[in-house]
Scaffold this active site. Structure first.
Site, PDB file in Angstrom:
ATOM      1  N   ARG A   1      -6.236   6.240  -7.321  1.00 16.81           N
ATOM      2  CA  ARG A   1      -6.229   7.528  -7.125  1.00 16.81           C
ATOM      3  C   ARG A   1      -6.064   8.361  -8.396  1.00 16.81           C
ATOM      4  NH1 ARG A   1      -1.036   8.073  -3.623  1.00 16.81           N
ATOM      5  NH2 ARG A   1      -1.353  10.440  -3.547  1.00 16.81           N
TER       6      ARG A   1
ATOM      7  N   LEU B   1       0.945  -1.388  -0.022  1.00 10.60           N
ATOM      8  CA  LEU B   1      -0.054   0.029   0.102  1.00 10.60           C
ATOM      9  C   LEU B   1       0.914   1.307  -0.102  1.00 10.60           C
ATOM     10  CD1 LEU B   1      -2.675  -0.894   2.752  1.00 10.60           C
ATOM     11  CD2 LEU B   1      -2.841  -1.238   0.373  1.00 10.60           C
ATOM     12  N   ASP B   2       0.368   2.443  -0.560  1.00  8.51           N
ATOM     13  CA  ASP B   2       0.953   3.687  -0.407  1.00  8.51           C
ATOM     14  C   ASP B   2       1.308   4.070   0.997  1.00  8.51           C
ATOM     15  OD1 ASP B   2       0.842   3.744  -3.123  1.00  8.51           O
ATOM     16  OD2 ASP B   2      -0.881   5.137  -3.161  1.00  8.51           O
ATOM     17  N   ARG B   3       2.099   4.817   1.197  1.00  4.13           N
ATOM     18  CA  ARG B   3       2.435   5.305   2.678  1.00  4.13           C
ATOM     19  C   ARG B   3       1.050   5.735   3.250  1.00  4.13           C
ATOM     20  NH1 ARG B   3       6.230  10.497   4.496  1.00  4.13           N
ATOM     21  NH2 ARG B   3       5.857  10.375   6.618  1.00  4.13           N
TER      22      ARG B   3
ATOM     23  N   THR C   1      -2.156   5.349   2.543  1.00  4.14           N
ATOM     24  CA  THR C   1      -3.139   4.489   2.248  1.00  4.14           C
ATOM     25  C   THR C   1      -3.059   3.503   3.402  1.00  4.14           C
ATOM     26  OG1 THR C   1      -3.277   4.534   0.091  1.00  4.14           O
ATOM     27  CG2 THR C   1      -4.285   2.620   0.934  1.00  4.14           C
TER      28      THR C   1
END
Length: 292
Positions: free
Chosen positions: A232, A133-135, A137
């Site tokens: 996104r 996951l993105d930082r 998220t």
């Protein structure tokens, strides 16, 4: 770590092909041999060319995955949703980077998971992140605890039998009740993010409207591809960027200061136990507050 199987009528009858059906590739076979592991039929050690018979017991002993001294140990907490000998599922908070990089080498999710493994005297000390996951998220992350689990998880990804669902709060209203966004994504050549581009990689996002508010919408999302920032980028491309997503022009004045995106569900058929594993994570407080 030790694994055993009984050869059935439906299985290949050479060890090499049999091992392939159990997630052990030729490359893993070689690295296991070089690293001191063993392959046995019954009580005798064998090589990949041996022939098998129905009823044979095949045993694989994998060498321990030793700690990488360049990966620091962090004893900061992790929120464990599920753990067994093969899998670790963590509910990641927003703001925690998943893997070490130039900006943070000491306290990422990988560092914390390594600390957890060290604290529990695990033999295998290399966390394999399966669902990154993105930082900023939040939500469920699947981690394989050893190399065979990593191999089998990657097969699940290739076969699209590892199922993930997200929830996002996007700007505006008027979305279709059920929609499918199919637009290619490429790295922005002049910025930090991703863009829609004809020469980009194929990307498909499916969504369902969960609840529509006066000026925002809660959506359930399933990815059919795994491009960087896909959710996104896709919602921004159709004029509904995620709340708090500054990189993709999401509104920053509606009560959240990171992208309103959470990995809520994770499910797969466990290749070790053949049990269906299903996990859910509630929306964190900062996203839940947007829905009041």
């Amino acid at each position: 770590m030790k694994f055993s199987w009984i050869v059935t009528n439906d299985d290949p009858k050479t060890l090499k092909k049999f091992l392939n059906t159990r997630g052990i590739s030729h490359r893993m076979y070689k690295s296991t041999k070089i690293g001191g592991g063993q392959f046995m039929v019954g009580s005798r050690e064998v090589d990949a060319a041996v022939n098998l018979r129905v009823g044979d017991q095949v045993t694989v002993i994998l060498p321990a995955e030793l700690s990488d001294p360049n990966v620091a140990v962090s004893h900061q907490p992790i929120s464990i949703v599920y753990e067994d000998d093969n899998w670790l599922i963590v509910d990641k908070p927003a703001g925690l980077t998943v893997v070490p990089g130039p900006a943070n080498r000491d306290d990422t999710l990988v560092n914390r998971v390594k600390g957890h493994l060290v604290d529990h005297d695990a033999e295998d000390l290399v966390p394999h992140i399966i669902t990154r996951l993105d930082r900023f998220t939040s939500g469920l992350v699947l981690i394989a605890k050893h190399r065979l689990a990593n191999s089998l998880a990657n097969e699940l990804l290739v076969n699209k039998t590892l199922h993930k669902k997200y929830q996002a709060v996007v700007m505006g209203v008027g979305l279709l009740e059920h929609g499918f966004i199919d637009r290619p994504i490429a790295k922005d050549p002049i910025g930090y993010g991703q863009i829609i581009a004809d020469d980009g990689k194929p990307a498909q996002t499916e969504y369902w409207v969960n609840h529509q508010f006066a000026n925002k919408t809660l959506v359930d999302v399933v990815l059919h591809t795994g491009r960087t920032h896909q959710i996104r980028v896709h919602f921004a491309a159709i004029g509904h960027p995620l709340l708090g997503d500054e990189l993709y022009q999401g509104p920053m004045n509606l009560g959240i200061h990171r992208q309103a995106l959470h990995a809520t569900e994770l499910s797969f058929q466990d290749p070790f136990s053949d049990r269906g594993l299903n996990f859910k994570s509630q929306l964190p407080q900062d996203i839940s507050a947007l829905l009041n």
